[in-house]
Motif scaffolding. Structure first.
Motif, PDB file in Angstrom:
ATOM      1  N   THR A 206       3.574   0.984  -4.122  1.00  0.00           N
ATOM      2  CA  THR A 206       2.481   1.627  -4.875  1.00  0.00           C
ATOM      3  C   THR A 206       1.606   0.613  -5.623  1.00  0.00           C
ATOM      4  O   THR A 206       0.917   0.968  -6.573  1.00  0.00           O
ATOM      5  CB  THR A 206       3.000   2.708  -5.862  1.00  0.00           C
ATOM      6  OG1 THR A 206       3.749   2.090  -6.899  1.00  0.00           O
ATOM      7  CG2 THR A 206       3.829   3.763  -5.162  1.00  0.00           C
ATOM      8  N   CYS A 207       1.626  -0.628  -5.196  1.00  0.00           N
ATOM      9  CA  CYS A 207       0.873  -1.704  -5.860  1.00  0.00           C
ATOM     10  C   CYS A 207      -0.638  -1.465  -5.789  1.00  0.00           C
ATOM     11  O   CYS A 207      -1.378  -1.814  -6.721  1.00  0.00           O
ATOM     12  CB  CYS A 207       1.191  -3.052  -5.223  1.00  0.00           C
ATOM     13  SG  CYS A 207       2.948  -3.374  -4.987  1.00  0.00           S
ATOM     14  N   VAL A 208      -1.075  -0.883  -4.681  1.00  0.00           N
ATOM     15  CA  VAL A 208      -2.499  -0.688  -4.441  1.00  0.00           C
ATOM     16  C   VAL A 208      -3.127   0.249  -5.476  1.00  0.00           C
ATOM     17  O   VAL A 208      -4.351   0.250  -5.661  1.00  0.00           O
ATOM     18  CB  VAL A 208      -2.734  -0.187  -2.988  1.00  0.00           C
ATOM     19  CG1 VAL A 208      -2.295   1.263  -2.819  1.00  0.00           C
ATOM     20  CG2 VAL A 208      -4.163  -0.382  -2.559  1.00  0.00           C
ATOM     21  N   ALA A 209      -2.322   1.013  -6.181  1.00  0.00           N
ATOM     22  CA  ALA A 209      -2.869   1.893  -7.219  1.00  0.00           C
ATOM     23  C   ALA A 209      -3.514   1.087  -8.348  1.00  0.00           C
ATOM     24  O   ALA A 209      -4.458   1.553  -8.979  1.00  0.00           O
ATOM     25  CB  ALA A 209      -1.763   2.789  -7.778  1.00  0.00           C
ATOM     26  N   CYS A 210      -3.019  -0.121  -8.589  1.00  0.00           N
ATOM     27  CA  CYS A 210      -3.531  -0.939  -9.697  1.00  0.00           C
ATOM     28  C   CYS A 210      -4.182  -2.248  -9.244  1.00  0.00           C
ATOM     29  O   CYS A 210      -4.888  -2.867 -10.037  1.00  0.00           O
ATOM     30  CB  CYS A 210      -2.396  -1.282 -10.667  1.00  0.00           C
ATOM     31  SG  CYS A 210      -1.670   0.161 -11.466  1.00  0.00           S
ATOM     32  N   HIS A 211      -3.911  -2.682  -8.023  1.00  0.00           N
ATOM     33  CA  HIS A 211      -4.404  -3.980  -7.549  1.00  0.00           C
ATOM     34  C   HIS A 211      -5.233  -3.810  -6.281  1.00  0.00           C
ATOM     35  O   HIS A 211      -4.742  -3.291  -5.280  1.00  0.00           O
ATOM     36  CB  HIS A 211      -3.237  -4.929  -7.255  1.00  0.00           C
ATOM     37  CG  HIS A 211      -2.335  -5.159  -8.424  1.00  0.00           C
ATOM     38  ND1 HIS A 211      -2.670  -5.990  -9.459  1.00  0.00           N
ATOM     39  CD2 HIS A 211      -1.108  -4.663  -8.713  1.00  0.00           C
ATOM     40  CE1 HIS A 211      -1.678  -6.005 -10.339  1.00  0.00           C
ATOM     41  NE2 HIS A 211      -0.720  -5.196  -9.920  1.00  0.00           N
ATOM     42  N   LYS A 212      -6.467  -4.240  -6.327  1.00  0.00           N
ATOM     43  CA  LYS A 212      -7.364  -4.230  -5.171  1.00  0.00           C
ATOM     44  C   LYS A 212      -7.578  -5.675  -4.723  1.00  0.00           C
ATOM     45  O   LYS A 212      -7.387  -6.617  -5.493  1.00  0.00           O
ATOM     46  CB  LYS A 212      -8.702  -3.586  -5.531  1.00  0.00           C
ATOM     47  CG  LYS A 212      -8.575  -2.167  -6.046  1.00  0.00           C
ATOM     48  CD  LYS A 212      -7.967  -1.238  -5.025  1.00  0.00           C
ATOM     49  CE  LYS A 212      -7.839   0.174  -5.591  1.00  0.00           C
ATOM     50  NZ  LYS A 212      -6.917   0.998  -4.857  1.00  0.00           N
TER      51      LYS A 212
ATOM     52  N   GLU B 250       0.812  -1.219   0.000  1.00  0.00           N
ATOM     53  CA  GLU B 250       0.000   0.000   0.000  1.00  0.00           C
ATOM     54  C   GLU B 250       0.846   1.271   0.000  1.00  0.00           C
ATOM     55  O   GLU B 250       0.330   2.342  -0.296  1.00  0.00           O
ATOM     56  CB  GLU B 250      -0.936  -0.002   1.207  1.00  0.00           C
ATOM     57  CG  GLU B 250      -1.977  -1.093   1.121  1.00  0.00           C
ATOM     58  CD  GLU B 250      -2.843  -1.213   2.366  1.00  0.00           C
ATOM     59  OE1 GLU B 250      -2.521  -0.568   3.396  1.00  0.00           O
ATOM     60  OE2 GLU B 250      -3.832  -1.964   2.315  1.00  0.00           O
ATOM     61  N   GLY B 251       2.133   1.149   0.316  1.00  0.00           N
ATOM     62  CA  GLY B 251       2.988   2.325   0.420  1.00  0.00           C
ATOM     63  C   GLY B 251       4.093   2.335  -0.606  1.00  0.00           C
ATOM     64  O   GLY B 251       3.873   2.656  -1.778  1.00  0.00           O
ATOM     65  N   LYS B 252       5.262   1.950  -0.167  1.00  0.00           N
ATOM     66  CA  LYS B 252       6.474   2.000  -0.990  1.00  0.00           C
ATOM     67  C   LYS B 252       6.305   1.348  -2.364  1.00  0.00           C
ATOM     68  O   LYS B 252       6.801   1.860  -3.360  1.00  0.00           O
ATOM     69  CB  LYS B 252       7.615   1.324  -0.222  1.00  0.00           C
ATOM     70  CG  LYS B 252       8.925   1.262  -0.943  1.00  0.00           C
ATOM     71  CD  LYS B 252       9.969   0.570  -0.073  1.00  0.00           C
ATOM     72  CE  LYS B 252      11.296   0.444  -0.766  1.00  0.00           C
ATOM     73  NZ  LYS B 252      12.288  -0.206   0.095  1.00  0.00           N
TER      74      LYS B 252
END
Length: 127
Positions: A51-57, A47-49
């Motif tokens: 930045t995966c959460v920008a594309c994967h939920k 979720e932070g460093k």
């Protein structure tokens, strides 16, 4: 004489401390019970460093596949997620999105093995 004794003492203490630090550095990242490697750490990185959460939920495909889909496919196909995140293996989940994912390799290739293992544990927790 006191100065020589003090210098010898300081050098001895420094050498003892250096040896201890070398051992800690050698052991870091090699233990499978390292407390830094955890799904919780992986979630924080995801979720932070990373930045995966920008594309994967967790459950929904946004730009990239859902976390659950990634976990399922890597398990079913016996894939190595860490090697993929290092840029050392081909995509197996959604190869059509690979060009988009390649931009993130600049981030994941610079992560430590422990960080990547933590992300893998987090993703696998959805399976």
């Amino acid at each position: 004489m006191k100065k020589i004794s003090l210098i010898i003492l300081v050098i001895s203490v420094f050498n003892l401390m250096s040896c201890g630090n070398k051992k800690e550095k050698e052991d870091f990242g090699t233990s499978t019970t390292n407390s830094l490697v955890s799904a919780e750490t992986g979630k924080t990185l995801f979720e932070g460093k990373g930045t995966c959460v920008a594309c994967h939920k967790p459950e929904t495909k946004i730009i990239g596949p859902s976390i659950r889909e990634i976990a399922t496919i890597y398990k079913d196909k016996n894939g190595n997620l860490v090697e993929f995140l290092k840029g050392k293996s081909d995509p197996i989940v959604d190869p059509s999105q690979f060009e988009v994912m390649k931009a993130n390799f600049a981030i994941t290739k610079n992560m430590t093995d422990d960080e990547l293992e933590s992300i893998k544990l987090y993703i696998n927790s959805f399976n």
